[in-house]
Design a protein around this motif. Structure first.
Motif, PDB file in Angstrom:
ATOM      1  N   ALA A 140      -0.822   1.587  -4.567  1.00 53.80           N
ATOM      2  CA  ALA A 140      -0.441   1.248  -3.358  1.00 53.80           C
ATOM      3  C   ALA A 140      -0.872  -0.412  -3.213  1.00 53.80           C
ATOM      4  O   ALA A 140      -2.198  -0.513  -3.496  1.00 53.80           O
ATOM      5  CB  ALA A 140      -0.620   2.035  -2.022  1.00 53.80           C
ATOM      6  N   TYR A 141      -0.174  -1.000  -2.207  1.00 58.14           N
ATOM      7  CA  TYR A 141      -0.382  -2.403  -1.945  1.00 58.14           C
ATOM      8  C   TYR A 141      -1.947  -2.395  -1.223  1.00 58.14           C
ATOM      9  O   TYR A 141      -2.113  -1.666  -0.259  1.00 58.14           O
ATOM     10  CB  TYR A 141       0.529  -3.009  -0.953  1.00 58.14           C
ATOM     11  N   ARG A 146      -4.171  -1.839  -7.304  1.00 58.87           N
ATOM     12  CA  ARG A 146      -3.012  -2.522  -7.357  1.00 58.87           C
ATOM     13  C   ARG A 146      -3.693  -3.981  -7.662  1.00 58.87           C
ATOM     14  O   ARG A 146      -3.025  -4.796  -8.421  1.00 58.87           O
ATOM     15  CB  ARG A 146      -2.512  -2.644  -5.862  1.00 58.87           C
ATOM     16  N   GLU A 203       6.657   1.228   0.293  1.00 64.01           N
ATOM     17  CA  GLU A 203       6.222  -0.095   0.896  1.00 64.01           C
ATOM     18  C   GLU A 203       7.554  -0.684   1.580  1.00 64.01           C
ATOM     19  O   GLU A 203       8.794  -0.050   1.520  1.00 64.01           O
ATOM     20  CB  GLU A 203       6.058  -0.898  -0.504  1.00 64.01           C
ATOM     21  N   GLN A 204       7.289  -1.627   2.250  1.00 61.96           N
ATOM     22  CA  GLN A 204       8.260  -2.097   3.145  1.00 61.96           C
ATOM     23  C   GLN A 204       9.708  -2.423   2.631  1.00 61.96           C
ATOM     24  O   GLN A 204      10.588  -1.996   3.107  1.00 61.96           O
ATOM     25  CB  GLN A 204       7.828  -3.335   3.996  1.00 61.96           C
ATOM     26  N   GLU A 205       9.552  -3.147   1.792  1.00 68.37           N
ATOM     27  CA  GLU A 205      10.845  -3.889   0.928  1.00 68.37           C
ATOM     28  C   GLU A 205      11.592  -2.472   0.501  1.00 68.37           C
ATOM     29  O   GLU A 205      12.848  -2.311   0.589  1.00 68.37           O
ATOM     30  CB  GLU A 205      10.554  -4.761   0.096  1.00 68.37           C
TER      31      GLU A 205
END
Length: 237
Positions: A140-141, A146, A203-205
């Motif tokens: 995860a970011y 990462r 994730e958002q995107e």
């Protein structure tokens, strides 16, 4: 097998950050298959996570509830009892692994390198050009995993900047999550679309892209909530 063989040629060790529940046991299954097919040489596999070891015991006890142990356990024994698997419960046995310089695989948690015993192994292994960090799960970011995966020159461990000189590899195919097509296949079986569908994972995107796909392909009312955004559902009774 390719990652392990390359590392052995460099006279190093492979470190696998793995989630304690599910991913560690899957890795043991594949490693045993590699041993039995002679795809990799006879080397020790250290499982260094108390939680993973406890969960593995549950897999052995309740083998009817999963597919990793095939056949009669009374006759063949559990795959988790393989001779090359070394379970490290104590802190002392965990520390001893750091003395091993070559020809071993170390599986430890946490899977995203955010805490746990894996940090001690990273502290000793990241600077070594002969060793390999093999990621077998999503990072995860914002996590330490990462950062390593995205070629950070160093990462903070125990308040120190530790240089990343080791080899970094990543296997995507072991994710436990359904991918986009699998999710769409499952959702397409709904007889009636939900009034509203919230995308709250990923994730958002990726979340926004999947939300748009639900709108375009299934015609669903889909939304990606913002941080702390709330909703109320009103129904007519």
């Amino acid at each position: 097998a390719k990652v392990i063989l390359e590392t052995l040629d460099r006279k190093g060790c492979v470190v696998v950050p793995a989630f304690a529940i599910g991913r560690t046991q899957t890795m043991l299954y594949y490693l045993r298959k590699l041993f039995e097919s002679k795809a990799i040489p006879d080397i020790p596999i250290f499982i260094d996570s108390p939680m993973a070891i406890n969960v593995t015991s549950l897999y052995k006890k309740h083998f009817d509830y999963h597919k990793l142990d095939k056949g009669d356990l009374k006759r063949n024994g559990s795959l988790f009892d393989y001779k090359n698997f070394k379970y490290c419960r104590t802190a002392e046995s965990s520390a001893t692994i750091n003395l091993i310089k070559k020809n071993a695989v170390i599986i430890s948690a946490s899977g995203m390198c955010s805490g746990g015993r894996i940090l001690h192994h990273l502290y000793h292994r990241l600077p070594r050009s002969s060793d390999t960090i093999l990621f077998v799960g999503y990072q995860a970011y914002g996590t330490r995993g990462r950062q390593i995966l995205e070629n950070a020159e160093s990462v903070s461990i125990f308040g120190e900047q530790v240089a990343v000189n080791c080899n970094v590899r990543h296997i995507n195919g072991l994710s436990a999550h359904a991918d986009k097509q699998e999710l769409l296949h499952w959702l397409s079986n709904f007889k009636k679309a939900p009034k509203r569908t919230f995308i709250v994972h990923g994730e958002q995107e990726a979340a926004e892209h999947f939300s748009a796909t639900l709108k375009n392909e299934l015609g669903w009312n889909s939304i990606v909530p913002s941080y702390l955004e709330s909703f109320k559902l009103f129904t007519n009774i």
